[in-house]
Write a protein that holds these residues in place. Structure first.
Motif, PDB file in Angstrom:
ATOM      1  N   ASN A 149     -42.647  38.070  33.737  1.00 27.34           N
ATOM      2  CA  ASN A 149     -42.782  36.618  33.553  1.00 27.34           C
ATOM      3  C   ASN A 149     -44.089  36.106  34.137  1.00 27.34           C
ATOM      4  O   ASN A 149     -44.831  35.357  33.480  1.00 27.34           O
ATOM      5  CB  ASN A 149     -41.594  35.904  34.195  1.00 27.34           C
TER       6      ASN A 149
ATOM      7  N   ARG B 282     -38.269  36.730  29.798  1.00 29.28           N
ATOM      8  CA  ARG B 282     -37.005  36.883  29.082  1.00 29.28           C
ATOM      9  C   ARG B 282     -37.211  36.776  27.579  1.00 29.28           C
ATOM     10  O   ARG B 282     -36.595  37.500  26.796  1.00 29.28           O
ATOM     11  CB  ARG B 282     -36.013  35.822  29.550  1.00 29.28           C
ATOM     12  N   LEU B 283     -38.076  35.870  27.140  1.00 32.52           N
ATOM     13  CA  LEU B 283     -38.299  35.687  25.710  1.00 32.52           C
ATOM     14  C   LEU B 283     -38.999  36.883  25.088  1.00 32.52           C
ATOM     15  O   LEU B 283     -38.692  37.280  23.959  1.00 32.52           O
ATOM     16  CB  LEU B 283     -39.130  34.421  25.472  1.00 32.52           C
ATOM     17  N   VAL B 284     -39.932  37.479  25.818  1.00 32.78           N
ATOM     18  CA  VAL B 284     -40.704  38.589  25.259  1.00 32.78           C
ATOM     19  C   VAL B 284     -39.943  39.903  25.342  1.00 32.78           C
ATOM     20  O   VAL B 284     -39.884  40.662  24.379  1.00 32.78           O
ATOM     21  CB  VAL B 284     -42.066  38.701  25.983  1.00 32.78           C
ATOM     22  N   THR B 285     -39.346  40.173  26.500  1.00 33.09           N
ATOM     23  CA  THR B 285     -38.631  41.441  26.672  1.00 33.09           C
ATOM     24  C   THR B 285     -37.239  41.405  26.075  1.00 33.09           C
ATOM     25  O   THR B 285     -36.647  42.448  25.830  1.00 33.09           O
ATOM     26  CB  THR B 285     -38.541  41.810  28.163  1.00 33.09           C
ATOM     27  N   GLY B 286     -36.687  40.191  25.879  1.00 27.87           N
ATOM     28  CA  GLY B 286     -35.367  40.064  25.274  1.00 27.87           C
ATOM     29  C   GLY B 286     -34.221  40.410  26.183  1.00 27.87           C
ATOM     30  O   GLY B 286     -33.103  40.654  25.743  1.00 27.87           O
TER      31      GLY B 286
ATOM     32  N   LYS C  17     -32.475  39.750  30.402  1.00 29.20           N
ATOM     33  CA  LYS C  17     -32.509  39.030  31.657  1.00 29.20           C
ATOM     34  C   LYS C  17     -32.836  39.986  32.795  1.00 29.20           C
ATOM     35  O   LYS C  17     -32.820  41.208  32.649  1.00 29.20           O
ATOM     36  CB  LYS C  17     -31.164  38.349  31.929  1.00 29.20           C
TER      37      LYS C  17
ATOM     38  N   VAL D 162     -41.703  28.068  30.959  1.00 26.51           N
ATOM     39  CA  VAL D 162     -41.124  28.866  29.882  1.00 26.51           C
ATOM     40  C   VAL D 162     -40.686  30.216  30.456  1.00 26.51           C
ATOM     41  O   VAL D 162     -41.475  30.877  31.140  1.00 26.51           O
ATOM     42  CB  VAL D 162     -42.152  29.091  28.756  1.00 26.51           C
ATOM     43  N   PRO D 163     -39.444  30.648  30.217  1.00 25.75           N
ATOM     44  CA  PRO D 163     -39.018  31.980  30.692  1.00 25.75           C
ATOM     45  C   PRO D 163     -39.676  33.069  29.849  1.00 25.75           C
ATOM     46  O   PRO D 163     -39.030  33.749  29.049  1.00 25.75           O
ATOM     47  CB  PRO D 163     -37.499  31.941  30.528  1.00 25.75           C
ATOM     48  N   CYS D 164     -40.978  33.220  30.044  1.00 30.69           N
ATOM     49  CA  CYS D 164     -41.767  34.100  29.181  1.00 30.69           C
ATOM     50  C   CYS D 164     -41.255  35.536  29.198  1.00 30.69           C
ATOM     51  O   CYS D 164     -41.148  36.182  28.149  1.00 30.69           O
ATOM     52  CB  CYS D 164     -43.239  34.069  29.606  1.00 30.69           C
TER      53      CYS D 164
ATOM     54  N   ARG E 154     -34.107  22.957  32.036  1.00 34.63           N
ATOM     55  CA  ARG E 154     -34.243  23.344  30.633  1.00 34.63           C
ATOM     56  C   ARG E 154     -34.753  22.213  29.759  1.00 34.63           C
ATOM     57  O   ARG E 154     -35.270  22.467  28.666  1.00 34.63           O
ATOM     58  CB  ARG E 154     -32.894  23.833  30.104  1.00 34.63           C
TER      59      ARG E 154
END
Length: 322
Positions: free
Chosen positions: A31, A297-301, A303, A293-295, A261
């Motif tokens: 992140n 989590r969004l990129v790696t998919g 948590k 932005v939880p970058c 959020r």
């Protein structure tokens, strides 16, 4: 059977525990690394066509040093020196973005950027759009932001074959940027309350400002909605009061996951609305929103497994009898 009670001092109060966890719960490096790429990439794209060369030749009679330049005895360099600094700064922004010699690049970006960004404020009006950029560069210079999504990390992984473990070192820089942004918004709201009082929201101040900005010498804003709002006093006052309320509410995003959020993006929408209605753009300020932005989590998919496990253990501990 008797037991020896643990000393009271050895048990930190729950508030202190939550405070430490908020700052230093282990997070993966992804992140922070992605935030570094986005933040410095946006800065480089913005400042690439910008040059501070020219300020060095402004006559001394126009200079009114800001207190930081005055206290630190920072000189106004000649244009030849400024030209070198501009090249060095843009190179440091590039190195920080790609993560090559990250510790050196982020440190140079902070110190040189502090000087070049603050330079123009020695000759006139200062604004509050760039202070958060300097603070964020300082935070990143102190962090381990190059441990992921960087050339340095790729070279290190190729040599050792290992990835950095989750650590609080990857969490606190993001939280520090959150804190700076929330403080800036809260300070802006309090300034309106203290200096303007209720009249800031319940007078015709907002309506007058919307009309003035539309007929500004630099041209009208992108939309004429400001004139329409100004024709309805109640709507203009609601807009003014809502902006103050949002600014004062910004620190709530630090402590509430649900508000976190939505609240930062409502604030971003407010700033975009100011740009569209009044042609006042907080472009560089907006770069700091990437940290919300939880970058990773969004990129790696996925948590942070470590954090999720710790949260499960805490819930069990909280439910267990004392």
């Amino acid at each position: 059977m008797t037991t020896i009670a643990e000393p009271f001092e050895a048990r930190p109060p729950p508030l202190a525990q939550r405070w430490r966890r908020w700052w230093f719960d282990p997070d993966p490096p992804d992140n922070l690394g992605i935030c570094r790429v986005l933040f410095y990439g946006l800065l480089l794209a913005y400042y690439l066509p910008v040059s501070q060369v020219g300020w060095g030749s402004v006559p001394d009679s126009f200079r009114n040093p800001i207190w930081l330049f005055e206290r630190l005895h920072l000189p106004i360099l000649p244009d030849s020196g400024l030209g070198v600094l501009v090249v060095v700064w843009k190179l440091s922004l590039f190195l920080s973005c790609v993560g090559l010699l990250t510790r050196i690049g982020t440190a140079v970006a902070f110190f040189v950027g502090f000087y070049l960004i603050g330079l123009q404020y020695n000759f006139g009006k200062t604004d509050h759009m760039t202070a958060i950029v300097v603070w964020t560069m300082g935070i990143m210079a102190l962090s381990w932001c190059g441990d992921a999504w960087s050339v340095d990390a790729a070279l290190r992984r190729r040599k050792t074959g290992t990835r950095p473990a989750p650590s609080g070192e990857y969490r606190w820089p993001v939280r520090a940027v959150w804190l700076v942004m929330a403080t800036v918004f809260f300070a802006a709201g309090m300034a309106k309350v203290i200096q303007g009082g209720p009249a800031w929201a319940y007078s015709d101040h907002m309506a007058i400002s919307l009309v003035q900005r539309y007929y500004d010498v630099n041209g009208p804003p992108p939309l004429d909605w400001g004139l329409r709002v100004a024709r309805h006093p109640c709507l203009a006052r609601t807009l003014a009061g809502g902006s103050v309320l949002l600014e004062l509410s910004a620190p709530l995003a630090l402590f509430s996951r649900r508000l976190r959020r939505v609240l930062p993006w409502i604030l971003l929408t407010m700033q975009i609305g100011i740009g569209l209605l009044m042609d006042v753009w907080f472009t560089r300020f907006m770069f700091a929103y990437v940290f919300w932005v939880p970058c990773g989590r969004l990129v790696t998919g996925k948590k942070n497994a470590t954090t999720e496990t710790q949260r499960t253990q805490r819930r069990a501990e909280a439910a267990a009898p004392l």
